[in-house]
Design an enzyme around this catalytic site. Structure first.
Site, mmCIF file in Angstrom:
data_model
loop_
_atom_site.group_PDB
_atom_site.id
_atom_site.type_symbol
_atom_site.label_atom_id
_atom_site.label_comp_id
_atom_site.label_asym_id
_atom_site.label_seq_id
_atom_site.Cartn_x
_atom_site.Cartn_y
_atom_site.Cartn_z
ATOM 1 C CB THR A 215 -0.830 0.013 1.312
ATOM 2 O OG1 THR A 215 -1.625 -1.158 1.380
ATOM 3 C CG2 THR A 215 -1.718 1.236 1.443
ATOM 4 N NE ARG A 243 -8.399 -7.802 2.696
ATOM 5 C CZ ARG A 243 -7.407 -6.916 2.798
ATOM 6 N NH1 ARG A 243 -7.130 -6.112 1.798
ATOM 7 N NH2 ARG A 243 -6.699 -6.854 3.903
ATOM 8 C CB VAL A 244 -12.807 -3.635 1.408
ATOM 9 C CG1 VAL A 244 -12.324 -2.234 1.746
ATOM 10 C CG2 VAL A 244 -13.491 -3.645 0.039
ATOM 11 N N GLY A 245 -9.707 -3.992 2.724
ATOM 12 C CA GLY A 245 -8.909 -3.857 3.943
ATOM 13 C C GLY A 245 -9.090 -2.497 4.583
ATOM 14 C CG ASP A 246 -5.618 -0.917 6.444
ATOM 15 O OD1 ASP A 246 -5.466 -1.694 5.467
ATOM 16 O OD2 ASP A 246 -4.672 -0.265 6.924
ATOM 17 C CB THR A 266 1.455 0.088 4.665
ATOM 18 O OG1 THR A 266 2.630 0.052 5.488
ATOM 19 C CG2 THR A 266 1.399 1.426 3.937
ATOM 20 N N GLY A 267 0.110 -2.547 5.603
ATOM 21 C CA GLY A 267 0.235 -3.849 6.258
ATOM 22 C C GLY A 267 -1.112 -4.528 6.412
ATOM 23 N N GLY A 269 -4.465 -5.235 6.854
ATOM 24 C CA GLY A 269 -5.556 -4.298 7.026
ATOM 25 C C GLY A 269 -6.583 -4.696 8.061
HETATM 26 N N1 GLY Z 1 -3.308 -2.385 4.186
HETATM 27 C C1 GLY Z 1 -3.779 -2.819 2.940
HETATM 28 C C2 GLY Z 1 -4.786 -3.882 3.021
HETATM 29 O O1 GLY Z 1 -4.851 -4.620 4.000
HETATM 30 O O2 GLY Z 1 -5.550 -4.029 2.074
#
Ligand code: GLY
Length: 371
Positions: A215, A243-246, A266-267, A269
């Site tokens: 990210t 799928r959606v992260g942070d 980043t990392g 999520g």
């Molecule tokens: N931090 C990016 C994700 O988990 O999608």
């Protein structure tokens, strides 16, 4: 004669810019627009600063240059990360980002403006390489914060953003290799020579068996002392479609409050969402911590919140990495990671961008498998 914006927000100072200026010349348009805002401001001029994840070394340079030319912090952040969204060699963001499990590139992004606390976000966006710009358009053109999937794509299309295939040959080869090696029991065969391909070899050498996220987060403080930021990503490599992260979640992958500071991540999520990571950092800065201390404080909360065995290593530590980045209202910057060895990018007006060591909670040993 300029075409008025469609459904412009009533207090949008950009009303009157033409669609062409907005889409084709976003950097110039935003810089010009911001110049008039800065000129109207009675705030003292301060040297701009930008902080980002380590893949944002050139992005922070571009963001600072944009702020020197008069862009606001949020505009500069979005323009800075566009460099990385354009880069096919960064397989974690924008064009060339690694696809989901079905081979489709789905992008997530958000942005937030510190003075107004307005925000925009898009998630699971397909076919548009600059999700951060689309998120910015959501913020400036609508009274809403987040658009997802087909709705986000229709919104970008309606504004004239070019639609294209984002899956590059390199990303496709890595995805095919992953698909053929999910398990010994899957339906796919590794093709002879596939593991000798230089792109696949480079991926294996860097990531091994770990399936990471990548990210870019970029937070900035502009010449008027205002804060802004953005986070943009192709998300977890080979994720479940949808799928959606942070990254596009305001309060998780990004949070900005002019009175305090800006932070992003980043990392992994899911772990950031579970502790409202960026919001937690801003609240810790509000309570008096420095940006670095606040990032470490949020990581400590993440350790406490990581309770399921499949997320822990043999010593009970998080078996994944997360990195946080922050800038406070005074322009101090900081970054911290769960595991040692990480860096973040900083650029201050008048100086070259530099990579700085992240503070960390755990020192990585040679046998630590944590990604
Ligand atoms: N931090 C990016 C994700 O988990 O999608």
């Amino acid at each position: 004669m300029k075409t008025p914006l469609i459904d412009a927000h009533p207090d949008d100072p950009s009303e009157g810019l033409s669609r062409r200026e907005l889409v084709a010349g976003a950097a110039l348009a935003t810089a010009g627009l911001a110049a008039s805002r800065v000129a109207r401001s009675a705030e003292p001029v301060v040297p701009p600063v930008a902080v980002a994840s380590a893949n944002g070394l050139e992005a922070v340079r571009r963001a600072v240059a944009a702020m020197e030319a008069g862009a606001t912090a949020v505009e500069a952040a979005v323009e800075g990360v566009a460099l990385v969204e354009d880069d096919p060699d960064d397989i974690t963001v924008g064009y060339g980002g690694l696809p989901n499990a079905e081979g489709v590139v789905q992008l997530d992004a958000c942005c937030m403006d510190g003075p107004t606390m307005r925000a925009g976000a898009v998630a699971a966006l397909e076919g548009f390489r600059h999700p951060a710009r689309v998120a910015y358009e959501v913020m400036r053109r609508t009274t809403r914060v987040m658009l997802v999937g087909d709705g986000a794509a229709a919104f970008a299309r309606s504004l004239g953003y070019p639609e294209e295939e984002l899956l590059t040959d390199k990303a496709r080869k890595i995805w095919l290799y992953w698909r053929a090696n999910i398990s010994d029991g899957d339906d796919w065969l590794t093709q002879p020579g596939e593991t000798d391909d230089p792109d696949v070899k480079a991926f294996i050498a860097k990531h091994g068996a770990v399936r990471p996220t990548g990210t870019i987060n970029l937070c900035a403080r502009d010449a008027a002392g205002n804060l802004g930021g953005t986070t943009t990503t192709s998300g977890l490599f080979f994720k479940i479609p949808g799928r959606v992260g942070d990254s596009p979640i305001i309060g998780a992958g990004l949070f900005v409050d002019n009175r305090v500071g800006a932070a992003g991540s980043t990392g992994r999520g899911e772990s950031v969402i579970q502790i409202a990571g960026a919001h937690t950092i801003v609240e810790l800065m509000r309570a008096g911590r420095s940006p670095e201390e606040a990032c470490l404080g949020a990581l400590e909360r993440m350790v406490d919140a990581t309770r399921v065995p499949y997320l822990l290593d043999g010593k009970g530590r998080p078996a994944f990495d997360v990195k946080f980045y922050a800038v406070d209202a005074a322009g101090r910057t900081g970054g911290a990671a769960m595991w040692s060895g990480a860096e973040y990018a900083v650029c201050r007006s008048g100086a070259a961008p530099a990579l700085v060591d992240c503070a960390f909670l755990y020192k990585r040993d040679r046998d630590d498998a944590s990604g």
